[in-house]
Design a protein around this motif. Sequence first.
Motif, mmCIF file in Angstrom:
data_model
loop_
_atom_site.group_PDB
_atom_site.id
_atom_site.type_symbol
_atom_site.label_atom_id
_atom_site.label_comp_id
_atom_site.label_asym_id
_atom_site.label_seq_id
_atom_site.Cartn_x
_atom_site.Cartn_y
_atom_site.Cartn_z
ATOM 1 N N UNK A 117 1.907 2.447 11.227
ATOM 2 C CA UNK A 117 1.614 1.026 11.407
ATOM 3 C C UNK A 117 2.721 0.144 10.849
ATOM 4 N N UNK A 118 3.392 0.565 9.803
ATOM 5 C CA UNK A 118 4.535 -0.196 9.301
ATOM 6 C C UNK A 118 5.637 -0.263 10.353
ATOM 7 N N UNK A 119 5.831 0.804 11.090
ATOM 8 C CA UNK A 119 6.834 0.801 12.162
ATOM 9 C C UNK A 119 6.546 -0.321 13.156
ATOM 10 N N UNK A 166 -1.873 12.262 4.914
ATOM 11 C CA UNK A 166 -2.538 11.643 6.068
ATOM 12 C C UNK A 166 -2.440 10.123 5.971
ATOM 13 N N UNK A 167 -2.712 9.572 4.789
ATOM 14 C CA UNK A 167 -2.603 8.125 4.604
ATOM 15 C C UNK A 167 -1.155 7.664 4.786
ATOM 16 N N UNK A 168 -0.216 8.446 4.265
ATOM 17 C CA UNK A 168 1.198 8.090 4.409
ATOM 18 C C UNK A 168 1.610 8.073 5.884
ATOM 19 N N UNK A 210 0.833 -1.200 0.000
ATOM 20 C CA UNK A 210 0.000 0.000 0.000
ATOM 21 C C UNK A 210 0.874 1.259 0.000
ATOM 22 N N UNK A 211 1.977 1.216 0.749
ATOM 23 C CA UNK A 211 2.923 2.339 0.771
ATOM 24 C C UNK A 211 3.470 2.589 -0.641
ATOM 25 N N UNK A 212 3.874 1.531 -1.326
ATOM 26 C CA UNK A 212 4.395 1.656 -2.689
ATOM 27 C C UNK A 212 3.327 2.201 -3.636
ATOM 28 N N UNK A 213 2.109 1.745 -3.455
ATOM 29 C CA UNK A 213 1.002 2.200 -4.298
ATOM 30 C C UNK A 213 0.751 3.704 -4.126
ATOM 31 N N UNK A 214 0.814 4.176 -2.883
ATOM 32 C CA UNK A 214 0.589 5.601 -2.637
ATOM 33 C C UNK A 214 1.717 6.454 -3.197
ATOM 34 N N UNK A 215 2.936 5.972 -3.066
ATOM 35 C CA UNK A 215 4.088 6.711 -3.564
ATOM 36 C C UNK A 215 4.367 7.972 -2.764
ATOM 37 N N UNK A 216 5.456 8.656 -3.098
ATOM 38 C CA UNK A 216 5.884 9.829 -2.329
ATOM 39 C C UNK A 216 4.927 11.016 -2.437
ATOM 40 N N UNK A 217 4.067 11.017 -3.429
ATOM 41 C CA UNK A 217 3.114 12.119 -3.580
ATOM 42 C C UNK A 217 1.721 11.745 -3.111
ATOM 43 N N UNK A 218 1.602 10.589 -2.500
ATOM 44 C CA UNK A 218 0.302 10.149 -1.997
ATOM 45 C C UNK A 218 -0.196 11.036 -0.868
#
Length: 191
Positions: free
Chosen positions: A68-70, A60-62, A49-57
């Motif tokens: 949660x990834x942490x 708030x979602x990032x 999901x992180x990859x899907x959002x990308x750096x410009x996602x």
Amino acid sequence: MAGDDGKCAVVEQRPEAEPEDGVPTRLGQAIMLHRAGDREEARNRLAALWQELGPRGDAFHRCALAHYLAGTQDDLRDALDWDLRALAAAEGFVTERPARARPAAAPAGGAPAGGAGPRHPLAALRAFFPALHLNLAADYAGLDRPADAHAQLRRARASVRALADGEHRRRLTAAILRLELRIEGAPGASR
């Protein structure tokens, strides 16, 4: 809610209408996997999901994803990296002040003061800062970096003062104190 390790988690509040991208639903599913003990699958889904959002996602979602990834990391250095990403996304979001409001995750403890229902992400992220700083303090403490841990505890303490009085604020304040005692090696402090 703060755990024994000093880390805080956010409890997602169900929005009235699901955003078109479905990120909150997929995030929630991964969180449920993690809580059920499937750490690896949760980590894999969150990373995808992180990859899907990308750096410009959506910032708030990032922030929520990185937070949660942490919690799914096996190595404390990796957890620190993700916690730093969560804080950077939150700080970027607050700085940018987006024009449109979206339903948001509420801090642990449930709905915002004044009733149930979605809140603007800016308010939710501001309420999230104490937990972000507390998590970073716990990471630094675990990596034997007490000066960095104390700096994050100071930031957590300052940001918790901005919260409305309530259960969430009391839990965070208690977690900050427990971690501070643990770092200082106080008798009776849980490790």
